[in-house]
Design a protein around this motif. Structure first.
Motif: not given
Length: 229
Positions: A41-47
């Protein structure tokens, strides 16, 4: 675009629960970490799941590890606080009263694991969760387990000695409660699972005939947890 804070416009309207962007980030990360793993899970996916820019996420959390740390801490903190409170109550002199304290902690803890929006207990098994970075979580979980042990010993001290070689009651109850994580992951838990698990621990102690009385005291403890704190 809608606003995610001063000077931080959202890319889209969020559908996440939470009164703040920080709470929405934690909810999105909880879903992604539990469904596809931390490393994947990259932070971009969370954002993207929140509807904010990646740079806005870093305004609230410096690293992805910080997000995981807060999620892990949140899985154990309420149960630990409740167990501490129950353990501080004057040591009971009757097996039913002692068993009710253990039952109450198991019921409260199990309910936290079963009723949370996401099955955050699966994060316990992440290899990242076992690193020094998350030592506070590890310490809190160990303290919770030790409180189970202490409450279980209070029960055992008031009963006739059990079979030699049997695991301590507190450890058995702790493991039973944490088994709810796997049951939930397999779709086998429901609203009554926490209560059934707490009951099972008391039956293992040899107090099946006293279960109704144990439940009554236990449920009163859980219901009055705010007053006890």
């Amino acid at each position: 675009m809608t606003s995610a804070g001063p000077g931080r416009p959202r890319k889209k309207q969020s559908v996440r629960p939470g009164s703040t962007a920080r709470e929405e980030i934690l909810d999105a990360a909880a879903e992604l970490f539990t469904n596809q793993g931390f490393a994947n899970t990259p932070t971009r996916a969370i954002a993207d799941a929140v509807g904010i820019r990646q740079s806005s996420l870093y305004h609230h959390f410096a690293t992805k590890e910080d997000i995981l740390g807060e999620l892990l801490d949140g899985t154990v903190a309420p149960s630990l606080a409740f167990a501490r409170t129950v353990h501080r109550i004057d040591r009971p002199g009757k097996p039913v009263e002692a068993a009710a304290r253990l039952h109450a902690v198991a019921l409260f803890d199990g309910s936290q694991l079963c009723q949370a929006r996401w099955n955050l207990g699966v994060l316990y098994h992440l290899p990242e969760a076992r690193t020094d970075r998350f030592q506070r979580f590890a310490n809190d979980r160990l303290e919770l387990r030790n409180l189970y042990r202490a409450l279980g010993k209070d029960v055992e001290d008031l009963l006739a000695p059990g079979p030699k070689g049997r695991a301590p009651l507190g450890d058995l109850m702790f493991r039973l409660v944490e088994s709810l994580i796997s049951l939930r992951a397999d779709g086998l838990s429901d609203t009554g699972s926490a209560s059934q698990t707490a009951d099972a621990g008391i039956e293992l102690a040899g107090l099946a005939s006293e279960l109704e009385a144990v439940r009554a005291i236990s449920e009163a403890l859980v219901s009055s947890r705010t007053d006890l704190a």
